[in-house]
Design a protein around this motif. Structure first.
Motif, short mmCIF file in Angstrom:
data_model
loop_
_atom_site.label_atom_id
_atom_site.label_comp_id
_atom_site.label_asym_id
_atom_site.label_seq_id
_atom_site.Cartn_x
_atom_site.Cartn_y
_atom_site.Cartn_z
N TYR A 130 -9.59 -14.59 2.67
CA TYR A 130 -9.39 -16.07 2.53
C TYR A 130 -9.14 -16.70 1.38
O TYR A 130 -9.02 -17.55 0.67
CB TYR A 130 -10.56 -16.90 3.16
N THR A 131 -8.73 -15.52 0.03
CA THR A 131 -8.71 -15.88 -1.08
C THR A 131 -7.50 -15.16 -1.36
O THR A 131 -7.53 -14.03 -1.59
CB THR A 131 -10.12 -15.52 -2.02
N ASP B 265 -8.50 -21.34 1.13
CA ASP B 265 -9.82 -20.89 0.60
C ASP B 265 -10.79 -20.31 1.54
O ASP B 265 -10.93 -20.41 2.76
CB ASP B 265 -10.43 -21.89 -0.58
N THR B 266 -12.03 -20.07 1.04
CA THR B 266 -13.04 -19.56 1.73
C THR B 266 -13.78 -20.49 2.92
O THR B 266 -14.25 -20.42 3.76
CB THR B 266 -14.23 -19.26 0.71
N SER B 267 -13.39 -21.87 2.39
CA SER B 267 -13.69 -23.19 3.45
C SER B 267 -13.08 -22.88 4.94
O SER B 267 -13.96 -23.48 5.76
CB SER B 267 -13.68 -24.56 2.95
N TRP B 268 -12.15 -22.09 4.82
CA TRP B 268 -11.24 -21.97 5.98
C TRP B 268 -12.43 -21.09 7.08
O TRP B 268 -12.04 -21.48 8.26
CB TRP B 268 -10.03 -21.13 5.74
N ARG B 269 -12.99 -20.08 6.60
CA ARG B 269 -13.67 -19.31 7.52
C ARG B 269 -14.86 -20.53 8.29
O ARG B 269 -15.12 -20.06 9.23
CB ARG B 269 -14.31 -18.36 6.52
N GLU B 270 -15.53 -21.12 7.19
CA GLU B 270 -16.60 -21.92 7.79
C GLU B 270 -15.96 -22.91 8.82
O GLU B 270 -16.42 -23.42 9.72
CB GLU B 270 -17.19 -22.93 6.80
N LEU B 271 -14.48 -23.39 8.77
CA LEU B 271 -14.14 -24.22 9.54
C LEU B 271 -13.50 -23.59 10.78
O LEU B 271 -13.04 -24.33 11.73
CB LEU B 271 -12.66 -24.76 9.03
#
Length: 236
Positions: free
Chosen positions: A49-50, A194-200
């Protein structure tokens, strides 16, 4: 006559080994630079994701950006004589389209070095010239993709023995190229990856970064594959 032919074969074998050496030097330099930069990335580097340019960003990777930027510049420099060897070994046996492919590869190497130099010496070039970083990065990928793909197609047309190997190495490259462009233009409502996509919970196959890293790996593999191709003289 036999001695002359043997000498020619030895010369060609030596040139091929030299080309493989340039390629491996470039590949190992790139891998080492990426690994060291990722090691210094704050909070750990999420490859899925980066995007690659984050490794070279002084803003996002202040302690490790030098490793990736410097390694990338050296890698591009080592590929220059490698591309020259492809021109010497392949183009005399291929059509004029191969010369265009070599030009595209050299443009790609130049743009790749400029992208890395921009990250190394300038905080954000796009603040000075609109979308300059994105344009250079796009030219790097397009030049590399077009150059590799044309050479593979030319080789496949020249000797049918390479049809299956070329299809094996080129098919993922074509699929990745189509997927990347589709994601680039279709996922803008999600914002930049970005890494927030994983959390979403956004799946990895929607991540432009994932496909970008996969494309880099496939492009370098295809580029290296070209060094093992042996073509006879073009028939008249």
């Amino acid at each position: 006559m036999k001695f002359s032919k043997t000498q020619s074969e030895f010369s060609r074998d030596g040139a091929q080994l030299g080309a493989i050496g340039w390629y491996l030097g470039s590949l190992l330099t790139l891998i080492l630079g990426a690994a060291l930069a990722a090691r210094h990335y704050p909070g750990g580097f999420d490859w899925a994701y980066t995007v690659a340019s984050a490794l070279a960003s002084r803003k996002h990777n202040p302690d490790g950006s030098f490793w990736f930027s410097g390694g990338f510049i050296i890698s591009m420099g080592l590929l220059w004589p490698y591309v020259s060897s492809l021109k010497q070994n392949l183009c005399p046996s291929l059509s004029s389209a191969a010369n265009f492919a070599i030009g595209a590869l050299r443009l790609s190497l130049l743009c790749g070095a400029l992208v890395a130099a921009e990250r190394l010496f300038i905080h954000h070039l796009s603040d000075w010239v609109y979308k300059a970083h994105e344009i250079l990065a796009l030219l790097f990928f397009l030049g590399l993709y077009i150059g590799v793909f044309i050479l593979l197609l030319q080789v496949m047309r020249r000797q049918k023995i390479y049809v299956i190997p070329v299809i094996v190495v080129a098919s993922p490259l074509l699929a990745i190229g189509i997927t990347q462009f589709w994601l680039y233009f279709d996922q803008r409502e999600l914002g930049w990856v970005d890494t927030s996509w994983r959390e979403l919970g956004i799946p990895i196959w929607l991540s432009f970064a994932f496909w970008q890293w996969l494309a880099i790996g496939c492009l370098w593999a295809c580029l290296g594959f070209l060094s093992f191709i042996r073509l006879g003289n073009k028939s008249t």
